[in-house]
Design a protein around this motif. Sequence first.
Motif, PDB file in Angstrom:
ATOM      1  N   ARG A  63       0.823  -1.215   0.000  1.00  0.00           N
ATOM      2  CA  ARG A  63       0.000   0.000   0.000  1.00  0.00           C
ATOM      3  C   ARG A  63       0.859   1.268   0.000  1.00  0.00           C
ATOM      4  NH1 ARG A  63      -5.443   1.396   2.356  1.00  0.00           N
ATOM      5  NH2 ARG A  63      -5.758  -0.846   2.508  1.00  0.00           N
ATOM      6  N   PRO A  64       1.901   1.379   0.857  1.00  0.00           N
ATOM      7  CA  PRO A  64       2.730   2.595   0.814  1.00  0.00           C
ATOM      8  C   PRO A  64       3.378   2.825  -0.548  1.00  0.00           C
ATOM      9  CG  PRO A  64       3.117   1.388   2.851  1.00  0.00           C
ATOM     10  CD  PRO A  64       2.289   0.494   1.984  1.00  0.00           C
ATOM     11  N   THR A  65       3.755   1.741  -1.228  1.00  0.00           N
ATOM     12  CA  THR A  65       4.385   1.905  -2.546  1.00  0.00           C
ATOM     13  C   THR A  65       3.375   2.399  -3.572  1.00  0.00           C
ATOM     14  OG1 THR A  65       5.985   0.155  -2.059  1.00  0.00           O
ATOM     15  CG2 THR A  65       5.671   0.726  -4.369  1.00  0.00           C
ATOM     16  N   ILE A  66       2.141   1.903  -3.481  1.00  0.00           N
ATOM     17  CA  ILE A  66       1.095   2.404  -4.386  1.00  0.00           C
ATOM     18  C   ILE A  66       0.899   3.902  -4.180  1.00  0.00           C
ATOM     19  CG2 ILE A  66      -1.370   2.317  -4.932  1.00  0.00           C
ATOM     20  CD1 ILE A  66      -1.287  -0.692  -4.324  1.00  0.00           C
ATOM     21  N   TYR A  67       0.845   4.338  -2.915  1.00  0.00           N
ATOM     22  CA  TYR A  67       0.698   5.765  -2.637  1.00  0.00           C
ATOM     23  C   TYR A  67       1.920   6.550  -3.110  1.00  0.00           C
ATOM     24  CZ  TYR A  67      -3.531   5.257   0.160  1.00  0.00           C
ATOM     25  OH  TYR A  67      -4.815   5.022   0.567  1.00  0.00           O
ATOM     26  N   LYS A  68       3.083   5.927  -3.024  1.00  0.00           N
ATOM     27  CA  LYS A  68       4.319   6.596  -3.451  1.00  0.00           C
ATOM     28  C   LYS A  68       4.255   6.952  -4.930  1.00  0.00           C
ATOM     29  CE  LYS A  68       9.255   5.575  -4.053  1.00  0.00           C
ATOM     30  NZ  LYS A  68      10.305   4.545  -3.865  1.00  0.00           N
ATOM     31  N   TYR A  69       3.697   6.042  -5.723  1.00  0.00           N
ATOM     32  CA  TYR A  69       3.658   6.252  -7.168  1.00  0.00           C
ATOM     33  C   TYR A  69       2.453   7.050  -7.633  1.00  0.00           C
ATOM     34  CZ  TYR A  69       7.618   3.201  -8.147  1.00  0.00           C
ATOM     35  OH  TYR A  69       8.872   2.670  -8.225  1.00  0.00           O
ATOM     36  N   TYR A  70       1.318   6.901  -6.947  1.00  0.00           N
ATOM     37  CA  TYR A  70       0.092   7.510  -7.458  1.00  0.00           C
ATOM     38  C   TYR A  70      -0.588   8.480  -6.499  1.00  0.00           C
ATOM     39  CZ  TYR A  70       0.415   4.625 -11.565  1.00  0.00           C
ATOM     40  OH  TYR A  70       0.846   4.057 -12.732  1.00  0.00           O
ATOM     41  N   GLY A  71      -0.152   8.537  -5.266  1.00  0.00           N
ATOM     42  CA  GLY A  71      -0.673   9.551  -4.359  1.00  0.00           C
ATOM     43  C   GLY A  71      -2.011   9.232  -3.736  1.00  0.00           C
ATOM     44  N   SER A  72      -2.918   8.631  -4.505  1.00  0.00           N
ATOM     45  CA  SER A  72      -4.247   8.316  -3.992  1.00  0.00           C
ATOM     46  C   SER A  72      -4.898   7.277  -4.890  1.00  0.00           C
ATOM     47  CB  SER A  72      -5.129   9.569  -3.935  1.00  0.00           C
ATOM     48  OG  SER A  72      -5.481   9.978  -5.250  1.00  0.00           O
ATOM     49  N   LYS A  73      -5.913   6.645  -4.366  1.00  0.00           N
ATOM     50  CA  LYS A  73      -6.695   5.693  -5.149  1.00  0.00           C
ATOM     51  C   LYS A  73      -7.400   6.415  -6.292  1.00  0.00           C
ATOM     52  CE  LYS A  73     -10.725   2.650  -4.651  1.00  0.00           C
ATOM     53  NZ  LYS A  73     -11.762   2.187  -3.702  1.00  0.00           N
ATOM     54  N   GLU A  74      -7.878   7.638  -6.038  1.00  0.00           N
ATOM     55  CA  GLU A  74      -8.562   8.405  -7.068  1.00  0.00           C
ATOM     56  C   GLU A  74      -7.649   8.671  -8.264  1.00  0.00           C
ATOM     57  OE1 GLU A  74     -10.623   9.404  -3.194  1.00  0.00           O
ATOM     58  OE2 GLU A  74      -8.575   9.049  -3.877  1.00  0.00           O
ATOM     59  N   ALA A  75      -6.427   9.123  -7.982  1.00  0.00           N
ATOM     60  CA  ALA A  75      -5.494   9.428  -9.067  1.00  0.00           C
ATOM     61  C   ALA A  75      -5.144   8.169  -9.853  1.00  0.00           C
ATOM     62  CB  ALA A  75      -4.226  10.062  -8.501  1.00  0.00           C
ATOM     63  N   LEU A  76      -4.984   7.052  -9.156  1.00  0.00           N
ATOM     64  CA  LEU A  76      -4.688   5.783  -9.818  1.00  0.00           C
ATOM     65  C   LEU A  76      -5.859   5.369 -10.719  1.00  0.00           C
ATOM     66  CD1 LEU A  76      -3.009   3.230 -10.268  1.00  0.00           C
ATOM     67  CD2 LEU A  76      -3.971   2.306  -8.135  1.00  0.00           C
ATOM     68  N   PHE A  77      -7.064   5.508 -10.221  1.00  0.00           N
ATOM     69  CA  PHE A  77      -8.253   5.121 -10.989  1.00  0.00           C
ATOM     70  C   PHE A  77      -8.331   5.915 -12.287  1.00  0.00           C
ATOM     71  CE2 PHE A  77     -12.793   5.633 -12.020  1.00  0.00           C
ATOM     72  CZ  PHE A  77     -13.188   4.301 -12.085  1.00  0.00           C
ATOM     73  N   VAL A  78      -8.185   7.227 -12.212  1.00  0.00           N
ATOM     74  CA  VAL A  78      -8.287   8.073 -13.402  1.00  0.00           C
ATOM     75  C   VAL A  78      -7.163   7.747 -14.383  1.00  0.00           C
ATOM     76  CG1 VAL A  78      -8.132  10.438 -14.268  1.00  0.00           C
ATOM     77  CG2 VAL A  78      -9.518   9.935 -12.252  1.00  0.00           C
ATOM     78  N   ALA A  79      -5.947   7.568 -13.882  1.00  0.00           N
ATOM     79  CA  ALA A  79      -4.813   7.273 -14.761  1.00  0.00           C
ATOM     80  C   ALA A  79      -5.004   5.954 -15.497  1.00  0.00           C
ATOM     81  CB  ALA A  79      -3.521   7.237 -13.948  1.00  0.00           C
ATOM     82  N   VAL A  80      -5.437   4.933 -14.785  1.00  0.00           N
ATOM     83  CA  VAL A  80      -5.564   3.596 -15.376  1.00  0.00           C
ATOM     84  C   VAL A  80      -6.731   3.526 -16.353  1.00  0.00           C
ATOM     85  CG1 VAL A  80      -6.148   1.199 -14.829  1.00  0.00           C
ATOM     86  CG2 VAL A  80      -4.406   2.393 -13.511  1.00  0.00           C
ATOM     87  N   ILE A  81      -7.890   4.042 -15.974  1.00  0.00           N
ATOM     88  CA  ILE A  81      -9.056   3.965 -16.852  1.00  0.00           C
ATOM     89  C   ILE A  81      -8.885   4.886 -18.059  1.00  0.00           C
ATOM     90  CG2 ILE A  81     -11.540   4.256 -17.005  1.00  0.00           C
ATOM     91  CD1 ILE A  81     -10.534   1.820 -15.362  1.00  0.00           C
ATOM     92  N   SER A  82      -8.255   6.035 -17.878  1.00  0.00           N
ATOM     93  CA  SER A  82      -7.990   6.920 -19.011  1.00  0.00           C
ATOM     94  C   SER A  82      -7.105   6.231 -20.037  1.00  0.00           C
ATOM     95  CB  SER A  82      -7.317   8.220 -18.540  1.00  0.00           C
ATOM     96  OG  SER A  82      -8.182   8.975 -17.729  1.00  0.00           O
ATOM     97  N   LYS A  83      -6.073   5.550 -19.566  1.00  0.00           N
ATOM     98  CA  LYS A  83      -5.178   4.840 -20.474  1.00  0.00           C
ATOM     99  C   LYS A  83      -5.913   3.713 -21.188  1.00  0.00           C
ATOM    100  CE  LYS A  83      -1.125   3.778 -22.210  1.00  0.00           C
ATOM    101  NZ  LYS A  83      -0.497   4.656 -23.226  1.00  0.00           N
ATOM    102  N   ALA A  84      -6.750   2.993 -20.470  1.00  0.00           N
ATOM    103  CA  ALA A  84      -7.523   1.910 -21.090  1.00  0.00           C
ATOM    104  C   ALA A  84      -8.443   2.461 -22.168  1.00  0.00           C
ATOM    105  CB  ALA A  84      -8.336   1.169 -20.029  1.00  0.00           C
ATOM    106  N   LEU A  85      -9.097   3.582 -21.892  1.00  0.00           N
ATOM    107  CA  LEU A  85      -9.975   4.206 -22.878  1.00  0.00           C
ATOM    108  C   LEU A  85      -9.196   4.628 -24.117  1.00  0.00           C
ATOM    109  CD1 LEU A  85     -12.197   6.470 -20.597  1.00  0.00           C
ATOM    110  CD2 LEU A  85     -12.996   4.563 -21.985  1.00  0.00           C
ATOM    111  N   GLU A  86      -8.055   5.262 -23.922  1.00  0.00           N
ATOM    112  CA  GLU A  86      -7.254   5.721 -25.050  1.00  0.00           C
ATOM    113  C   GLU A  86      -6.841   4.548 -25.938  1.00  0.00           C
ATOM    114  OE1 GLU A  86      -4.037   7.758 -23.247  1.00  0.00           O
ATOM    115  OE2 GLU A  86      -5.265   9.437 -22.529  1.00  0.00           O
ATOM    116  N   GLU A  87      -6.418   3.448 -25.328  1.00  0.00           N
ATOM    117  CA  GLU A  87      -5.956   2.291 -26.095  1.00  0.00           C
ATOM    118  C   GLU A  87      -7.098   1.642 -26.870  1.00  0.00           C
ATOM    119  OE1 GLU A  87      -2.362   1.000 -23.017  1.00  0.00           O
ATOM    120  OE2 GLU A  87      -4.189  -0.189 -23.137  1.00  0.00           O
ATOM    121  N   VAL A  88      -8.207   1.403 -26.198  1.00  0.00           N
ATOM    122  CA  VAL A  88      -9.321   0.701 -26.831  1.00  0.00           C
ATOM    123  C   VAL A  88      -9.963   1.550 -27.920  1.00  0.00           C
ATOM    124  CG1 VAL A  88     -11.646  -0.182 -26.431  1.00  0.00           C
ATOM    125  CG2 VAL A  88      -9.808  -0.817 -24.883  1.00  0.00           C
TER     126      VAL A  88
END
Length: 231
Positions: A63-88
């Motif tokens: 969990r601390p490493t996830i926060y280290k890279y993305y700061g929050s669950k919200e930021a991770l969610f937007v980054a991951v789903i945005s990338k998935a949308l762009e690719e598809v």
Amino acid sequence: MRRHHGSEYEGRNAVRTPPRGDASTHRAARVRQKITGAARTAFLRDGFDATLDELVAISGVSRPTIYKYYGSKEALFVAVISKALEEVLAEVVSDIPQRLQESDDLRAALKSTARAWAHGMTRPDVLKLHQLVTREVHRFPALGAVWRENGPGRVRHALAVTFQRLATAERLEMPDDDTAITQLLSLTIYPHLLESAHGMKVEDFAVEQLIDSGVDMFLSFYKYRRPVTAT
């Protein structure tokens, strides 16, 4: 963890880039890949309700490493789903602008474009992402913008360029191309999206009928004229 609404997560919760030295660059990339891969799996399955504990279990990253890279669950969610949308969506619309630009037969080009768009937008992976965006867009407006820009926005732009070119050549009588594009999509595409969003499938013969008749009605209304061929 407290959920943020609207754009509260932006700024202080933006995706972070941990300091990197030469020795840690590859390791950092591998860790980030583990996090995003696990997040994509969990978020596509459960939406934002997926927990960080699930992400930790799937990725093997703490969990601390996830926060280290993305700061929050919200930021991770937007980054991951945005990338998935762009690719598809890039796969779905990749050849549509070229098809419209290169064809001198607008009727054939619009029908082939509508078939490709209807097929691509009703793929299971695309539908799943669309349903996820619809469900979460009130909390994450950025996802709606990513969907529009990478999918419908690219198609609308390609159609607008084509219609403006033909109107200038006096082969279409179209005073408002934006309204015209909405009408075309309503005749040919939106019925498939609406039915698919509710778990229903439009039969292949009905898809063909909607597209063929919809394009014919559209071009008749806007007085499409075929190019004059030399004799």
